[in-house]
Design an enzyme around this catalytic site. Structure first.
Site, PDB file in Angstrom:
ATOM      1  N   PHE A 116       7.589  -4.610  19.137  1.00 16.88           N
ATOM      2  CA  PHE A 116       7.905  -3.443  18.313  1.00 16.88           C
ATOM      3  C   PHE A 116       6.760  -3.031  17.409  1.00 16.88           C
ATOM      4  O   PHE A 116       6.689  -1.880  16.980  1.00 16.88           O
ATOM      5  CB  PHE A 116       9.157  -3.700  17.467  1.00 16.88           C
ATOM      6  CG  PHE A 116       8.956  -4.688  16.332  1.00 16.88           C
ATOM      7  CD1 PHE A 116       8.362  -4.298  15.138  1.00 16.88           C
ATOM      8  CD2 PHE A 116       9.375  -6.004  16.445  1.00 16.88           C
ATOM      9  CE1 PHE A 116       8.184  -5.201  14.091  1.00 16.88           C
ATOM     10  CE2 PHE A 116       9.205  -6.911  15.421  1.00 16.88           C
ATOM     11  CZ  PHE A 116       8.601  -6.503  14.233  1.00 16.88           C
ATOM     12  N   LYS A 162       8.578  -2.552  29.978  1.00 19.28           N
ATOM     13  CA  LYS A 162       9.789  -2.766  29.194  1.00 19.28           C
ATOM     14  C   LYS A 162       9.365  -2.845  27.727  1.00 19.28           C
ATOM     15  O   LYS A 162       8.982  -3.890  27.224  1.00 19.28           O
ATOM     16  CB  LYS A 162      10.489  -4.059  29.617  1.00 19.28           C
ATOM     17  CG  LYS A 162      12.016  -4.068  29.409  1.00 19.28           C
ATOM     18  CD  LYS A 162      12.487  -3.827  27.981  1.00 19.28           C
ATOM     19  CE  LYS A 162      12.250  -5.025  27.091  1.00 19.28           C
ATOM     20  NZ  LYS A 162      12.770  -4.769  25.683  1.00 19.28           N
ATOM     21  N   GLU A 204      13.089  -2.423  22.293  1.00 18.09           N
ATOM     22  CA  GLU A 204      14.242  -1.552  22.111  1.00 18.09           C
ATOM     23  C   GLU A 204      14.349  -1.036  20.681  1.00 18.09           C
ATOM     24  O   GLU A 204      15.156  -0.145  20.399  1.00 18.09           O
ATOM     25  CB  GLU A 204      15.525  -2.291  22.489  1.00 18.09           C
ATOM     26  CG  GLU A 204      15.907  -3.466  21.600  1.00 18.09           C
ATOM     27  CD  GLU A 204      15.195  -4.762  21.969  1.00 18.09           C
ATOM     28  OE1 GLU A 204      15.643  -5.835  21.502  1.00 18.09           O
ATOM     29  OE2 GLU A 204      14.188  -4.711  22.710  1.00 18.09           O
ATOM     30  N   SER A 263       6.482 -12.979  20.089  1.00 20.39           N
ATOM     31  CA  SER A 263       6.556 -14.242  19.353  1.00 20.39           C
ATOM     32  C   SER A 263       6.314 -15.427  20.293  1.00 20.39           C
ATOM     33  O   SER A 263       6.491 -15.329  21.510  1.00 20.39           O
ATOM     34  CB  SER A 263       7.918 -14.376  18.681  1.00 20.39           C
ATOM     35  OG  SER A 263       8.928 -14.571  19.656  1.00 20.39           O
ATOM     36  N   CYS A 300       0.189  -9.449  14.725  1.00 20.98           N
ATOM     37  CA  CYS A 300      -0.154 -10.831  15.057  1.00 20.98           C
ATOM     38  C   CYS A 300      -1.560 -11.195  14.600  1.00 20.98           C
ATOM     39  O   CYS A 300      -1.917 -12.372  14.593  1.00 20.98           O
ATOM     40  CB  CYS A 300      -0.014 -11.074  16.561  1.00 20.98           C
ATOM     41  SG  CYS A 300      -1.219 -10.186  17.574  1.00 20.98           S
ATOM     42  N   GLU A 359       5.564 -18.140  11.225  1.00 18.70           N
ATOM     43  CA  GLU A 359       4.994 -16.800  11.253  1.00 18.70           C
ATOM     44  C   GLU A 359       5.995 -15.861  10.577  1.00 18.70           C
ATOM     45  O   GLU A 359       7.045 -15.539  11.134  1.00 18.70           O
ATOM     46  CB  GLU A 359       4.728 -16.343  12.684  1.00 18.70           C
ATOM     47  CG  GLU A 359       4.074 -14.968  12.747  1.00 18.70           C
ATOM     48  CD  GLU A 359       3.882 -14.455  14.162  1.00 18.70           C
ATOM     49  OE1 GLU A 359       2.927 -13.697  14.379  1.00 18.70           O
ATOM     50  OE2 GLU A 359       4.684 -14.808  15.037  1.00 18.70           O
TER      51      GLU A 359
END
Length: 499
Positions: free
Chosen positions: A149, A173, A176, A226, A281, A382
């Site tokens: 995201f 993909k 969402e 992640s 990240c 994280e």
């Protein structure tokens, strides 16, 4: 309410599963969009369409592919603001940050435009008498990308432009949580002339992800997200015989030596820790201060952090926007509220922050934790939010040992005026990307991006040369041709006979 459907075979395809997800505006908390969640059958349809398109796309000329990509690059440039506005509306980052995301994605499109040189083969002649050996690289087939995201335009552009330039077809993909940018990217690719079915966008949750991981016609999977999910992606796809590059999480450290320019280090720490609300990240989430500079460095970071303007991404004055969801905001806040009990000094507490007129948004302020221990949750996890931990060490060696003990090895940085110290750090630190007086060392497009240890699962980094190699496989041909002078009797090739 806006509806986001799939993009399959060059057109919008309505979802048929009956399952939908909600997309919120992070600045207001209001649900603005619903997104279709694909079933296993719908995922299969997307893969089948991509497989059918591959039969012709793989044989397309390099000049035809690059012509499409050059047109695509021009369209993306013309629609920068539109793409950025979608990112701001669904992710929440400020418009300037969203524009920067689009610019970094464009770097990889530009790299793909030059795929002709990347796909050049090799030839060795006369390795033995009249024997030549050549090597080429060929596409894999249908490949899939599963993206996060936090960069809904950039990370997809790190994947599919190179993949299709190499002759593959692609099923994307996206997250969402902010799906709209992916559809616009696909629509612009179609406008540029990319044939139907070469790039498809499939929306959904884990059902769609696992359907792609298990589908026999998907040859490779790219992932950014992640570490727990990266590990699942790698294990599942590998068990199904697929090639995998799965980029996971991070806990990026910045080592500040006593000789460093503390103003530059403080500026870098603030921008790297709090930019994009810490939802990246490559964010610096742990500053390691060496020697007696810790107090002064923390004071300068605190001073600068207090000046950051937080507000809606649509406000040109805003320097940091909200977090993606209310649940994520609450999780980030939990690390700050629990820090003192685990021995940290809470220098700045951003929990409870709101913006006037946008009280229902997913807001948090900037948090700064000092004297953080390596066994505290704020250090080990994280956080993926605007929380900066400061750790204290006495020596360079102690700092490097602390950093190398982390299970993550994504990006790291050192701030120093000493070239010898920087050179040692570059060689001794266990991370895939290193910055010297550069806080977020994201490589340019023609170098590859990727970490070590629990920050990467698979052998290939993303984009650059590694990206081209990931989306192709090598083939070597050994050829022996008879001398034309030895042609059978009755066949005259115009060569003198060998007798």
């Amino acid at each position: 309410m806006k509806t986001v459907n799939h993009w399959i075979g060059g057109k919008t395809v309505e979802g048929t599963s009956g399952n939908w997800g909600e997309v919120t505006d992070p600045a207001t908390g209001a649900v603005t969009t619903r997104v279709a969640f694909a079933s296993v059958e719908e995922a299969g349809t997307a893969v089948a369409v991509a497989k059918d398109a591959y039969r012709t796309w793989r044989d397309s000329s390099l000049s035809a592919r690059t012509a499409v990509l050059f047109r695509y690059r021009a369209l993306l440039d013309a629609h920068r603001d539109e793409i950025a506005a979608l990112i701001t509306a669904e992710h929440g980052k400020v418009h300037s940050d969203a524009l920067g995301e689009v610019a970094r994605g464009l770097e990889i499109v530009e790299l793909a435009c030059g795929i002709t040189t990347q796909l050049k083969g090799e030839l060795s002649t006369q390795v033995s008498t009249r024997v030549d050996v050549s090597s080429i690289r060929q596409p894999l087939g249908v490949v899939a990308g599963i993206t996060p995201f936090n960069f809904p335009a950039m990370v997809p552009m790190w994947m599919f432009p190179l993949a299709v330039a190499c002759g593959n077809t692609f099923v994307l993909k996206p997250s969402e949580k902010d799906p709209s940018a992916a559809n616009l990217l696909a629509e612009l690719a179609a406008e540029a002339g990319l044939p139907d079915g070469v790039l498809n966008v499939l929306h959904g949750d884990r059902v769609a992800v696992d359907a792609l991981l298990n589908h026999p016609d998907v040859a490779a999977v790219s992932f950014v997200g992640s570490t727990p999910i990266a590990r699942h992606i790698h294990a599942t796809a590998s068990a199904n015989g697929k090639r995998v590059q799965a980029l996971g999480g991070a806990k990026n450290h910045m080592l500040v030596l006593p000789d460093a320019d503390l103003d530059a280090a403080a500026d870098a720490a603030v921008s790297a820790a709090y930019g994009s609300a810490g939802e990246r990240c490559m964010a610096i989430s742990a500053v390691v201060a060496v020697g007696a500079i810790g107090d002064e460095l923390v004071a300068r970071i605190k001073e600068r952090a207090g000046k950051i303007k937080i507000g809606p991404g649509t406000d040109p004055a805003s320097e940091m926007g909200p977090l993606i969801t209310a649940a994520h905001r609450d999780k980030v806040a939990s690390y700050v509220t629990g820090a003192a009990a685990q021995g940290a000094e809470v220098v700045l507490d951003g929990t409870g922050f709101t913006v006037e007129g946008f009280e229902d948004g997913h807001w948090t302020g900037l948090s700064l934790l000092d004297h953080v221990s390596t066994d505290s949750d704020a250090y080990k996890d994280e956080i993926f939010g605007p929380v900066l931990c400061v750790l204290r060490v006495e020596t360079y060696e102690e700092g490097v040992a602390l950093m190398n003990a982390s299970p993550y090895g994504n990006g790291t940085a050192i701030f120093t005026r000493d070239g010898g110290a920087a050179r040692r750090f570059q060689l001794e630190i266990e991370a895939g990307m290193v910055g010297v007086n550069v806080p977020i060392p994201v490589p340019v497009g023609y170098h590859s991006f990727g970490g070590w240890k629990d920050s990467l699962f698979g052998d290939h980094h993303i984009y650059g040369n590694d990206g081209v190699h990931f989306y192709t496989r090598g083939k070597v041909t050994t050829t022996r041709w008879p001398d034309p002078a030895d042609a059978p009797a009755g066949v005259d090739l115009g060569f003198p006979r060998n007798h």
